[in-house]
Design a protein around this motif. Structure first.
Motif, PDB file in Angstrom:
ATOM      1  N   UNK A 163     -22.951 -27.504 -28.163  1.00 55.69           N
ATOM      2  CA  UNK A 163     -22.582 -28.315 -28.458  1.00 55.69           C
ATOM      3  C   UNK A 163     -20.893 -28.259 -28.731  1.00 55.69           C
ATOM      4  N   UNK A 204     -18.873 -25.964 -27.641  1.00 50.68           N
ATOM      5  CA  UNK A 204     -18.392 -25.954 -26.606  1.00 50.68           C
ATOM      6  C   UNK A 204     -16.953 -27.593 -25.981  1.00 50.68           C
ATOM      7  N   UNK A 249     -16.132 -30.836 -25.427  1.00 49.57           N
ATOM      8  CA  UNK A 249     -17.315 -31.439 -24.750  1.00 49.57           C
ATOM      9  C   UNK A 249     -16.519 -31.830 -23.815  1.00 49.57           C
ATOM     10  N   UNK A 250     -15.167 -32.517 -23.790  1.00 49.50           N
ATOM     11  CA  UNK A 250     -14.940 -32.723 -23.009  1.00 49.50           C
ATOM     12  C   UNK A 250     -14.275 -31.854 -21.394  1.00 49.50           C
ATOM     13  N   UNK A 260     -16.154 -30.175 -19.092  1.00 50.78           N
ATOM     14  CA  UNK A 260     -16.719 -30.372 -17.986  1.00 50.78           C
ATOM     15  C   UNK A 260     -15.837 -31.739 -17.028  1.00 50.78           C
ATOM     16  N   UNK A 261     -15.918 -32.620 -18.043  1.00 49.79           N
ATOM     17  CA  UNK A 261     -15.564 -33.552 -17.633  1.00 49.79           C
ATOM     18  C   UNK A 261     -14.243 -33.851 -17.142  1.00 49.79           C
ATOM     19  N   UNK A 262     -12.893 -33.629 -17.696  1.00 44.57           N
ATOM     20  CA  UNK A 262     -12.340 -33.198 -17.952  1.00 44.57           C
ATOM     21  C   UNK A 262     -11.423 -32.753 -16.215  1.00 44.57           C
ATOM     22  N   UNK A 288     -12.535 -33.043 -13.915  1.00 43.36           N
ATOM     23  CA  UNK A 288     -12.357 -33.442 -12.537  1.00 43.36           C
ATOM     24  C   UNK A 288     -11.813 -34.429 -12.776  1.00 43.36           C
ATOM     25  N   UNK A 289     -11.389 -35.053 -13.405  1.00 44.99           N
ATOM     26  CA  UNK A 289     -10.351 -36.158 -13.611  1.00 44.99           C
ATOM     27  C   UNK A 289      -8.858 -35.469 -14.288  1.00 44.99           C
ATOM     28  N   UNK A 290      -8.436 -35.661 -13.625  1.00 42.50           N
ATOM     29  CA  UNK A 290      -6.790 -35.219 -14.321  1.00 42.50           C
ATOM     30  C   UNK A 290      -6.217 -35.447 -14.141  1.00 42.50           C
TER      31      UNK A 290
END
Lengths: 57, 1001
Positions: free
Chosen positions: A27, A29, A31-32, A34-36, A38-40
């Motif tokens: 936790x 790490x 946190x964003x 992995x999600x980010x 993908x979305x740039x």
């Protein structure tokens, strides 16, 4: 408490602690991350045309 | 099949009519085959409990980390320097023009935060009057197509505008100086300013020749009118004043002419709620068209026999009216009827009606028929109403005469071409037999296009142009109206206006500036229209005013038509056993919308097939050929071969195929790639021709059709009446004799719970089935307004299309002579909604103003509500379709701009359905509160209501006695679907009345 019970309790507590420590490491790490990945922000710019004339509906 | 009163059986497909066992089986299962997963506990792998818990704990830890910011959609950042025109949260509206087809309908574009999100018709336009077709509504997705061309390309490599322009001008000069032809192939001309530019370009380069074409056009009508009346200004038809309309292979409310205008005018003649009179439509056609589906009488006749039919009509009518006609070949009606196996009674009715209503009868021939046939129809109309039903004030004008097919063939054969310029067209796709390999040896090939196509693929220079919503323009297709086009968004990519590119070649400027065309357009409008009209305001005020309104209304020359003497020649008839009719697609058009997911997914208005085209064939012919739905056949004509699946279509003429083009494009974005079959391969010089050979290939191809989903009318549930009265119809005569005929089978329905009293607004909808033509403009408008996702062909096969509004199409009668009925079906917002009681988390409930609401973030996806819905209108997000469709094709920053910010974008696992456009209700309500007043009567208009070209949909407050919806709710012809269930739907349907003769009733 018997020696065996003490030992098994120690093992139990050790394992739980290791589990929580592992969770805490994960936790920590970003946190964003992995999600980010993908979305740039793509930089699509939307502009109104300066000579267009708007109206009422 | 369900039965209705009068022993009328309703069926939706050939399989159902034939009591197909597989369909009966399918009706007993809620889910399509292969959808439910089989669970075999015996096949689980062995794992100890300890290991299982350990893995569970570790995966929960990972999931918790990864989900910490699930689906980060970025940040909302306020403007530091807000553009003057934009107020966040408030929409702006601009008038512009749709360039989806050559009707050039005037539009009203809604923008939010500087980007367009909805395109509707311009209410100020006297032609389309606020209405827009399916293609126009969906065209907005093309602006946000991620595969649009973004930069100029030279042999596939990016290059600057200045460099590419420099090279092109040099090449054009070289070609012109060496005397070689420079061919410009462009789309049909609707813009006077663009036409001027092309003329100036041809003056600059003396060897430049312009070829303007459109695959499906009104050229034969114009040619015939010129031969008959000596002018190419063709009047429009007053369908609203016509009592008897005969459509010969004419789909005038579906896709020919200005079908949006035609639908409105036709529906005015069917407005039985307002006045108890109706027009009568006869349709004589080989295929089943939208117009044929809405006809009162229909005759099946192969199109190669239409000419003789018109001659027989002329013979019969001229004899009855004692008006002899000279120079017309004679064909007697009796012999024609016998030879073609037509219904004698229907033909007699037709002739009687034409003769008895001579001043209000009109005959309208389809665009794909020959010039000779159109000339014969002009003769027939001159015998009947003459000029009375022609609107000369609203005539069609040609900006530039279309190039003939022969001239295009001459161009293709020219091996000494110096340069080829393809502007916003795709001749290689449309005419592969003419242009394939035609331009191999041309040194300079330039494509000025919006997105890649078959023609741009052979060009070295590719110049990307602005989308229509990023462009300036003027369009005149009618004598009395000019529609102006303005950019509602600045160009998103490094594209330019096509006119600006051509101007830079004329002016020898290296760089291309859109502003040059803006200035040119202003001077052109001044010269062509301002100086003609001489208004009192100066030109700058005039310019702002016409841009604001979107249209310029002109005084047109008072013309009339007087038939000149001419002779008719019988065109050569095919001797083949089979004929084929190549037609334009309703939604994909000539292929220009092949990459538009919304248009690919809207079900075909007749067959309800999505994502494909097919060869429609009659059940009788299919039986003789021993083919069934999906069987691939090989059609051969003149050495040209096409393999295409078959679709059994009730009502088709025997030994006849109808095939729509626009599919099978090889060079297109991922959405349109490998979708359908390219019927242009079969095309030679006419749209109707003989087939030399039909053979089976033994292959099968699955066609995704929505017509066998959502079976409502089955008698599986024994507690209910067999006949469900979902479609209630009658005849005009029945209604005039007994206005309450519909109520005869009704019975009282009572509720064991107390009725809820709705004070204040109570939203309801009424749909007039007499006016609804089944065009699906409502479906598309709803898709755009409510961010409905595209799901793809595989999901449509599983019954998972996401349309909130669908058009159910039922047949009665026989497969040879079907009588179609259309019914738009959407959430009925039932007062006793069966879906609301069964939601375990109360995600769906009823609002105090009568709406069935949906809270997406409460929904956990049990789908019990959809299970309980009597109308099967609830749509479940089995996937996050933005991620799921075509490998996340629409999940990108560009396409996400199309979303309406006022409507939630739903994710996976959530149920959705029609909301009666609650965002529009709230918007109107907040405006009313701001102004300190109540909502006006009929102030709120849903997206489907705004789009409907025939104004069949009415929405409003049923508690307001002055509202249209309240009046329609109480009308004698009003009924609710599945009324006996006592779910109390708030959508009232006005029963369809057919205007048939009394002997038949």
């Amino acid at each position: 408490m018997s020696q065996q019970e003490v030992e098994s309790r120690k093992i139990f507590i050790t394992r739980i602690s290791k589990g929580f420590a592992g969770l805490a490491v994960l936790m920590a790490l970003p946190g964003n991350f992995i999600a980010k990945t993908k979305n740039r922000f793509s930089g699509i710019k939307v502009n109104v045309h300066p000579n267009a004339v708007k109206r009422n509906k | 099949m369900s039965t209705d009163k009068g022993n009328k059986n309703y069926w939706k497909s050939i399989n159902e009519y034939n009591d197909d066992n597989s369909l009966k089986e399918a009706k007993h299962h809620e889910f399509m085959n292969g959808v439910t997963d089989e669970f075999e506990p015996d096949q689980l792998s062995g794992i100890s409990r300890r290991k299982f818990l350990a893995v569970l704990g570790a995966s929960t830890a990972f999931a918790a980390t990864a989900c910490s910011d699930y689906a980060d959609k970025g940040e909302i950042v306020p403007y530091t320097k807000r553009p003057e025109e934009i107020l966040p949260g408030i929409a702006n509206y601009y008038a512009s023009t749709c360039t989806g087809c050559s009707n050039s309908c005037s539009t009203l574009v809604k923008t939010r935060e500087g980007r367009p999100i909805k395109v509707d018709g311009n209410p100020d336009s006297p032609i389309n009057k606020g209405k827009l077709c399916t293609k126009g509504q969906s065209s907005i997705l093309s602006l946000y197509d991620p595969e649009r061309l973004q930069e100029p390309l030279l042999k596939g490599r990016k290059i600057s505008w200045a460099k590419i322009n420099g090279e092109i001008v040099t090449a054009l000069k070289t070609a012109s100086d060496s005397g070689k032809e420079i061919a410009v192939i462009t789309d049909e001309m609707t813009s006077p300013s663009y036409n001027k530019i092309l003329n100036e370009l041809s003056q600059k380069y003396s060897t430049l020749k312009i070829y303007s074409y459109k695959q499906f056009n009104q050229k034969t009508r114009f040619d015939a009118w010129e031969a008959s009346f000596g002018t190419r200004v063709v009047p429009s038809v007053k369908f609203n004043e016509s009592k008897i309309i005969l459509a010969l292979e004419s789909d005038f409310i579906g896709k020919e002419g200005n079908f949006v205008e035609n639908a409105r005018l036709f529906a005015q003649g069917k407005d039985v709620v307002a006045n108890k009179k109706m027009s009568r439509l006869y349709s004589v056609e080989g295929g089943m068209s939208l117009t044929g589906m809405n006809s009162d009488y229909r005759l099946r006749l192969r199109p190669d026999n239409q000419f003789d039919f018109v001659l027989a009509l002329i013979d019969e009518v001229s004899a009855r009216l004692n008006k002899p006609t000279n120079g017309i070949p004679k064909v007697t009606m009796n012999s024609f009827v016998a030879k073609n196996n037509l219904n004698e009674k229907t033909v007699k009715y037709l002739v009687d009606d034409l003769v008895e209503n001579i001043d209000t009868s009109i005959v309208h021939a389809g665009d794909t028929l020959s010039v000779e046939l159109h000339k014969a129809v002009n003769v027939l109309n001159s015998l009947l109403s003459g000029n009375k039903l022609y609107d000369f004030n609203n005539s069609f004008v040609e900006i530039r005469k279309l190039t003939s097919l022969n001239d295009l063939k001459t161009l293709a054969a020219n091996s000494e071409l110096g340069a080829l310029i393809i502007v916003d067209s795709d001749p290689i796709y449309h005419y592969p037999n003419i242009f394939e390999d035609a331009f191999k040896n041309v040194q300079t090939k330039i494509a000025i296009v919006n997105s890649k196509n078959d023609s741009s693929a052979v060009c070295d220079y590719i110049l990307p142009i602005n989308n229509a919503l990023e462009s300036w323009g003027d369009h005149q297709v009618r004598s009395s109206v000019v529609s102006l086009q303005q950019p509602v968004i600045a160009p998103i990519f490094n594209t330019r206006q096509k006119e600006a590119i051509l101007l830079s070649w004329i002016n020898d400027t290296a760089e291309v500036f859109d502003s040059s065309y803006h200035a040119y357009l202003q001077s052109s409008v001044k010269e062509l229209f301002y100086d003609l009209q001489k208004p009192s305001a100066d030109f700058s005020k005039y310019w702002l005013s016409v841009l604001h309104d979107g249209i310029i209304e002109l005084e047109s020359e008072k013309l009339s038509g007087r038939l000149s003497q001419f002779s008719l020649e019988k065109p050569a008839k095919t001797t083949s056993e089979y004929t084929v009719h190549i037609q334009e697609s309703y939604f994909v058009s000539d292929g220009r919308f092949a990459n538009n997911g919304w248009l690919q997914e809207v079900p075909h208005p007749v067959s309800k097939v999505t994502w494909d085209n097919y060869a429609a064939v009659s059940p009788g012919t299919a039986k003789s050929l021993e083919v069934e739905n999906g069987d691939v056949i090989k059609l051969t004509s003149g050495g040209r071969v096409l393999e295409i699946p078959v679709m059994l279509q009730p009502g088709l003429a025997d030994n006849h195929f109808t095939i729509e083009t626009g599919y099978g494009r090889k060079v297109v974005g991922d959405v349109g790639l490998e979708v359908g079959f390219n019927a242009n391969i079969l095309f030679d010089s006419t749209f109707i021709f003989g087939i030399d050979q039909v053979s089976k290939t033994g292959k099968n191809y699955k066609l995704a059709s929505t017509q066998e989903h959502h079976a409502l009318d089955d008698d599986f549930v024994k507690d209910f009446h067999k006949s469900r009265h979902i479609i209630q119809e009658g005849t005009l005569e029945e209604y005039l004799t007994n206005p309450e005929f519909l109520k005869e089978h009704k019975h009282d329905v009572f509720s064991i719970t107390d009725d809820i009293e709705y004070k204040g607004n109570k939203w309801a909808m009424a749909i007039d089935l007499n006016k609804c033509i089944g065009c699906a403009a409502c479906t598309t408008s709803c898709n755009v307004e409510n961010n409905v996702p595209v799901v793809g062909k595989d999901q449509v096969e599983n019954g998972r299309e996401m349309h909130w509004m669908r058009i159910d199409r039922y047949y009665s009668g026989t497969p040879e002579e079907p009588i179609p009925s259309n019914q738009p079906m959407l959430c009925q917002h039932c007062d006793n909604a069966p879906c609301e009681n069964v939601c375990p988390v109360n995600a769906t409930n009823h609002s105090p103003d009568g709406l069935n609401q949906m809270a997406y973030n409460r929904c956990v996806g049990t789908r019990y509500c959809a299970n309980n819905c009597s109308f099967k209108v609830r749509r479940f997000n089995f996937f996050d379709f933005r991620d799921h469709f075509e490998n996340e094709y629409y999940n990108n920053d560009l396409t996400q701009l199309v979303n309406n910010p006022e409507v939630t974008v739903r994710s996976r696992g959530v149920m959705e359905k029609c909301t009666f456009c609650i965002q529009r209700i709230m918007d109107a309500r907040s405006e009313a509160i701001k102004e300190g007043r109540e909502l006006h009567t009929d102030e709120v208009k849903t997206a489907c209501q705004v789009a409907c070209p025939s104004e069949a949909i009415v929405f409003g407050d049923s508690n307001d006695p002055n509202s249209k919806v309240a009046k329609m709710r109480d009308h004698n012809l009003g009924y609710h679907v599945l009324e006996e269930l006592n779910v109390r739907p708030n959508v009232t349907y006005i029963a369809k009345l057919r205007n048939t003769h009394s002997e038949e009733n």
